[in-house]
Design an enzyme around this catalytic site. Structure first.
Site, PDB file in Angstrom:
ATOM      1  N   LYS A   1       4.729 -42.381  58.501  1.00 22.77           N
ATOM      2  CA  LYS A   1       3.915 -42.335  57.289  1.00 22.77           C
ATOM      3  C   LYS A   1       3.800 -43.692  56.594  1.00 22.77           C
ATOM      4  O   LYS A   1       2.721 -44.058  56.102  1.00 22.77           O
ATOM      5  CB  LYS A   1       4.460 -41.287  56.322  1.00 22.77           C
TER       6      LYS A   1
ATOM      7  N   ASP B   1       0.036 -34.807  50.623  1.00 19.52           N
ATOM      8  CA  ASP B   1       1.264 -34.091  50.265  1.00 19.52           C
ATOM      9  C   ASP B   1       1.273 -33.794  48.769  1.00 19.52           C
ATOM     10  O   ASP B   1       1.652 -32.708  48.333  1.00 19.52           O
ATOM     11  CB  ASP B   1       2.497 -34.926  50.613  1.00 19.52           C
TER      12      ASP B   1
END
Length: 243
Positions: A47, A83
């Protein structure tokens, strides 16, 4: 859930898994647009690297320091982090004005803390290693606590629950006041100890699969420019967990 969404909208697209070694991430991602890809989801451990290689990034990705969604368009790579927005979309009520406790100061905890702070909650972060919670709190302008404290909203952003049989004692929540709402970010085939605890104290529980669906819906919309069929995605994700 993505393939079910593509099919429901008549899109001849496919969502496939691509295992990529860390040292091959940059080369692989830059080759994807020429191979017909419109985007990709990125998971641990990629990420942070995904954000670094992107040409452009959303405010959320920059603030959180990580990207879970890449979109390819006009020869560029755009990074986003769904997210945070996915967590907010999964909540049954607005968090503005509520107290929120985040358990865990890793990537998921950072996204949750940023999202809830941006949405107007009073956020505290606990982590087993106090220094990590303090560092996150300093970065994001939230509070850190040495021991979990009662809050109206509690989010489990730790890894407790990833493995069947993880004891709830690994999360020091037994002595805190019951929250009104509990959000579990871990998802899988079994009930997690956090979800079981939350239900036992009468909290309303948002499970990790619902958060995953909401995150996925936002990625879908970034890639396709179409409204995501959320209920189709939810049904597909829950059916997959049962098989």
């Amino acid at each position: 859930m993505h393939n079910a969404a593509f099919e429901s909208l008549g899109l001849e697209w496919r969502y496939v898994k691509l295992p990529v070694a860390p040292d091959a991430l940059d080369e692989t991602v830059r080759a994807l647009p020429e191979s017909g890809y419109r985007g990709a989801n990125v998971t641990i451990p990629h990420k942070e690297a995904a954000l670094a290689l992107a040409d452009d990034a959303s405010d959320a990705a920059r603030a959180i320091g990580a990207a879970n969604t890449l979109t390819f368009a006009d020869g560029s790579i755009r990074a986003d982090n769904t997210d945070a927005a996915g967590l907010l979309a999964a909540l049954p009520e607005e968090p503005r004005g509520t107290t929120a406790l985040i358990l865990g100061a890793g990537g998921a905890g950072r996204a949750a803390a940023w999202a809830l702070r941006e949405a107007g909650a009073d956020v505290s972060v606990w982590n087993r290693t106090t220094e990590r919670a303090e560092a996150l709190a300093a970065d994001l302008g939230v509070a850190s606590v040495e021991a979990p404290v009662g809050a109206e909203l509690v989010v489990n952003a730790t890894s407790v629950g990833l493995r069947p049989g993880d004891p709830v004692e690994d999360l020091p929540v037994a002595w805190i006041d019951p929250p009104r709402l509990a959000v579990e970010l871990v998802y899988g085939e079994h009930e997690t100890p956090f979800s079981a605890w939350a239900q036992s104290v009468g909290a309303r529980v948002v499970d990790g699969l619902e958060v995953l669906v909401r995150q996925g819906a936002l990625s879908f919309e970034s890639w396709t420019g179409r409204e995501a069929p959320v209920e189709v995605m939810r049904q597909a994700a829950r059916a997959s967990r049962r098989t």
